[in-house]
Design a protein around this motif. Structure first.
Motif, short mmCIF file in Angstrom:
data_model
loop_
_atom_site.label_atom_id
_atom_site.label_comp_id
_atom_site.label_asym_id
_atom_site.label_seq_id
_atom_site.Cartn_x
_atom_site.Cartn_y
_atom_site.Cartn_z
N ILE A 48 0.81 -1.22 0.00
CA ILE A 48 0.00 0.00 0.00
C ILE A 48 0.85 1.27 0.00
O ILE A 48 0.68 2.14 -0.87
CB ILE A 48 -1.00 -0.01 1.17
N PRO A 49 1.80 1.45 0.93
CA PRO A 49 2.60 2.68 0.90
C PRO A 49 3.44 2.82 -0.37
O PRO A 49 3.61 3.93 -0.89
CB PRO A 49 3.49 2.58 2.14
N SER A 50 3.94 1.71 -0.90
CA SER A 50 4.74 1.80 -2.14
C SER A 50 3.87 2.24 -3.31
O SER A 50 4.31 3.00 -4.17
CB SER A 50 5.43 0.47 -2.44
N LYS A 51 2.62 1.79 -3.33
CA LYS A 51 1.72 2.21 -4.43
C LYS A 51 1.36 3.69 -4.30
O LYS A 51 1.16 4.37 -5.32
CB LYS A 51 0.43 1.36 -4.45
N LYS A 88 1.50 9.47 2.01
CA LYS A 88 1.70 8.02 2.09
C LYS A 88 1.24 7.49 3.45
O LYS A 88 0.54 6.47 3.53
CB LYS A 88 3.18 7.72 1.84
N ASP A 89 1.60 8.19 4.52
CA ASP A 89 1.21 7.76 5.87
C ASP A 89 -0.30 7.84 6.07
O ASP A 89 -0.89 7.00 6.76
CB ASP A 89 1.92 8.62 6.93
N ASP A 90 -0.93 8.84 5.46
CA ASP A 90 -2.38 8.97 5.56
C ASP A 90 -3.07 7.79 4.87
O ASP A 90 -4.06 7.25 5.37
CB ASP A 90 -2.84 10.29 4.93
N VAL A 91 -2.53 7.38 3.73
CA VAL A 91 -3.07 6.23 3.00
C VAL A 91 -2.96 4.97 3.88
O VAL A 91 -3.90 4.17 3.97
CB VAL A 91 -2.33 6.03 1.66
N ILE A 92 -1.80 4.80 4.53
CA ILE A 92 -1.60 3.66 5.43
C ILE A 92 -2.65 3.69 6.54
O ILE A 92 -3.30 2.69 6.84
CB ILE A 92 -0.19 3.68 6.05
N VAL A 155 21.36 4.35 5.50
CA VAL A 155 22.12 4.43 4.24
C VAL A 155 21.94 3.15 3.43
O VAL A 155 21.73 3.18 2.23
CB VAL A 155 23.61 4.69 4.51
N VAL A 156 21.99 2.01 4.11
CA VAL A 156 21.73 0.71 3.48
C VAL A 156 20.37 0.23 3.97
O VAL A 156 20.21 -0.10 5.15
CB VAL A 156 22.83 -0.31 3.83
N VAL A 157 19.39 0.25 3.07
CA VAL A 157 18.00 0.07 3.49
C VAL A 157 17.33 -1.12 2.79
O VAL A 157 17.74 -1.54 1.71
CB VAL A 157 17.17 1.34 3.22
N THR A 158 16.29 -1.63 3.43
CA THR A 158 15.37 -2.55 2.77
C THR A 158 14.22 -1.70 2.23
O THR A 158 14.24 -0.46 2.32
CB THR A 158 14.82 -3.58 3.76
N SER A 159 13.19 -2.36 1.71
CA SER A 159 12.03 -1.61 1.22
C SER A 159 11.39 -0.80 2.34
O SER A 159 10.83 0.27 2.10
CB SER A 159 11.00 -2.57 0.63
N THR A 160 11.49 -1.28 3.58
CA THR A 160 10.92 -0.55 4.72
C THR A 160 11.59 0.82 4.87
O THR A 160 10.93 1.85 4.96
CB THR A 160 11.09 -1.37 6.02
N GLY A 161 12.92 0.82 4.89
CA GLY A 161 13.66 2.09 5.02
C GLY A 161 13.48 2.98 3.80
O GLY A 161 13.46 4.21 3.92
N ALA A 162 13.33 2.36 2.63
CA ALA A 162 13.18 3.13 1.38
C ALA A 162 11.87 3.92 1.36
O ALA A 162 11.73 4.88 0.60
CB ALA A 162 13.24 2.21 0.17
N GLY A 185 12.88 1.64 -7.25
CA GLY A 185 13.83 2.33 -8.12
C GLY A 185 13.11 3.31 -9.03
O GLY A 185 13.59 4.42 -9.27
N SER A 186 11.94 2.91 -9.54
CA SER A 186 11.13 3.79 -10.39
C SER A 186 10.68 5.03 -9.64
O SER A 186 10.70 6.14 -10.19
CB SER A 186 9.90 3.04 -10.92
N VAL A 187 10.25 4.85 -8.40
CA VAL A 187 9.80 5.99 -7.59
C VAL A 187 10.91 7.04 -7.51
O VAL A 187 10.70 8.23 -7.81
CB VAL A 187 9.41 5.54 -6.15
N TYR A 188 12.10 6.61 -7.11
CA TYR A 188 13.18 7.58 -6.89
C TYR A 188 13.76 8.12 -8.19
O TYR A 188 14.20 9.27 -8.24
CB TYR A 188 14.26 6.96 -5.99
N ALA A 189 13.72 7.32 -9.26
CA ALA A 189 14.16 7.83 -10.56
C ALA A 189 13.25 8.96 -11.02
O ALA A 189 13.72 9.98 -11.54
CB ALA A 189 14.17 6.70 -11.58
#
Length: 462
Positions: A48-51, A88-92, A155-162, A185-189
């Motif tokens: 959900i937050p990634s979407k 994003k947090d509101d959606v969650i 600095v080194v993250v999983t999807s949670t940190g990202a 990767g698409s989000v940040y690009a």
């Protein structure tokens, strides 16, 4: 000691859906959840937050690249990263509160805390022990890492940190070209980061149709994402604000290094079963750390069941949901059904990528005679009007019977379009059945019909 018909450990898509169906079927139900909110990884730090971020960043892309073409003139919007994270947090929050409402509506008890199973029929949560005729493990999964790579979620993250970086990084290295890596990767690009994806294999999205892999990678390259393929990451050196990714190319064993502000480790996920006490309980596991189950999702311990990411199969929220509903039916004395041959997969980039059933590679390995019906979105009027003509629909059908065996879509709304084919496959339909079904014009779905027509006498608009 509270007593129930069913206690479910975990409130992700598998657990909460299972709980609701159990309650609907008349079983007294409770769910154990240690997070402060319901919904598991999916609703809190996953799907959900990634979407939400994918949607927001796609809107930015449209404003920067396509608005002017449509006569929408004006200054391009700037990115307020804090506001985007707040959205994003509101959606969650809306989604997790929705699950809490459904629990109350269906009279499901939320046992707050982390659970363990001291013996079959009992679950310990904190200092309290609860009794149930049936226990269901729906504990989900967690991100897996690589040897030599230490996660700090800064600095080194999983999807949670990202999903909660303090700022948009100038440079990002993504380790792993699977679904999570390519989506984030698409989000940040889109937000302006220089993104490089490092992948051990020679193709992205492992397991997908080969033609889709090649075309998808070309599209992502055009969007500015760089790829280093056939690269084995040896280590990541995390400094205070930067990181260095050290890797070897498999073709010649040469050593290389990449600098990045943030490194996203997206090398897959593994079942999360820590603290449940499965060893002492005697639950059989697979070599990959998954819980073994029989055809009715029961573990080696009678009365203890498992579903979702904790067991074998694709780690997909909707697969877990199907299993959750099926187990509920089994416990209520009904027939539980999951058709593992018709579970779609979706990547929510732009364009989206979706698949169901067999790939060409699988069919060749099986020695099965098949035919291919393919149609490009460039021949679809709606797609061209919406600057969404990249990609295609590809349907694989049995050469003799015309029965649909699989489908692969790159294009607009692919994640929604795939379900027309899923329903067709569930009913054992032929490609001709789709081809003879009237589709509204102008819609993206006409591309699906055209691909079905291509399995026969040929498409109309190609």
């Amino acid at each position: 000691m509270a007593s129930y018909d069913v206690i479910i450990i975990g409130s992700g898509p598998g657990g909460y859906v299972c709980a609701i169906r159990c309650a609907q079927l008349g079983l007294k139900t409770a769910v154990v959840e240690g997070r402060e909110t319901l919904g598991g990884t999916c609703l809190n730090v996953g799907c959900i937050p990634s979407k939400a971020l994918l949607h927001a960043s796609h809107m930015l892309h449209e404003a920067e690249h396509n608005f002017a073409k449509m006569g929408l003139k004006g200054k391009s919007p700037s990115v307020d990263w804090k506001q985007m994270l707040a959205y994003k947090d509101d959606v969650i929050g809306q989604n997790t509160k929705g699950i809490e409402f459904l629990f109350k509506k269906n009279k499901i008890d939320w046992l707050k805390g982390w659970g363990s199973i001291p013996e079959a029929g009992r679950v310990k949560v904190g200092d309290e022990t609860h009794e149930a005729k049936h226990l269901i493990i729906a504990s989900g999964s967690e991100s897996s890492s690589l040897p030599g790579v230490e996660i700090d979620e800064k600095v080194v993250v999983t999807s949670t940190g990202a999903l909660e970086l303090p700022k948009v990084p100038k440079t990002m290295v993504v380790i792993g070209a699977g679904v999570i890596g390519l989506e984030m990767g698409s989000v940040y690009a889109r937000l302006g980061s220089e993104v490089t994806v490092v992948e051990y294999l020679d193709a992205i999205t492992p397991g997908m149709d080969g033609e889709v892999q090649k075309n998808f990678q070309k599209i992502l390259k055009k969007q500015g994402i760089k790829f280093v393929m056939g690269a084995a990451v040896q280590s990541v050196d995390a400094l205070k604000t930067k990181a260095k990714v050290n890797y070897k190319l498999r073709k010649d064993d040469s050593e290389h290094q990449l600098d990045a502000d943030v490194v996203l480790v997206a090398t897959g996920r593994k079942p999360y079963v820590d603290g449940l006490g499965l060893d002492s309980l005697g639950v059989e596991m697979t070599e990959r750390g998954q819980i073994k189950t029989d055809d009715h999702w029961q573990t080696s311990v009678k009365g203890v069941y498992a579903i979702g990411d904790a067991i074998e199969g694709p780690m997909l929220a909707h697969k877990a949901e199907d299993e959750g509903m099926a187990v509920a039916c089994v416990l209520a004395g009904q027939h539980g059904h999951v058709n593992y041959g018709v579970i779609p997969g979706v990547i929510y980039t732009h364009p989206e990528v979706a698949n169901v059933g067999e790939t060409e590679e699988n069919l060749k390995d099986q020695g099965r005679a098949y035919k291919v019906g393919k149609f490009s979105f460039m021949g679809n009027g709606r797609a061209k009007a919406n600057f969404a003509g990249e990609g295609f629909v590809k349907i694989l059908a049995d050469k003799e019977t015309d029965r649909i065996l699989g489908a692969h879509i790159i294009g607009p709304m692919a994640g929604d379009l795939i379900h027309e084919i899923c329903v067709a496959m569930e009913f054992g339909a032929a490609a001709e059945d789709l081809a003879l079904t009237c589709h509204a014009h102008p819609t993206y779905s006409e591309a699906v019909r055209e691909a079905a027509l291509a399995c026969g006498d040929g498409p109309i608009h190609s």
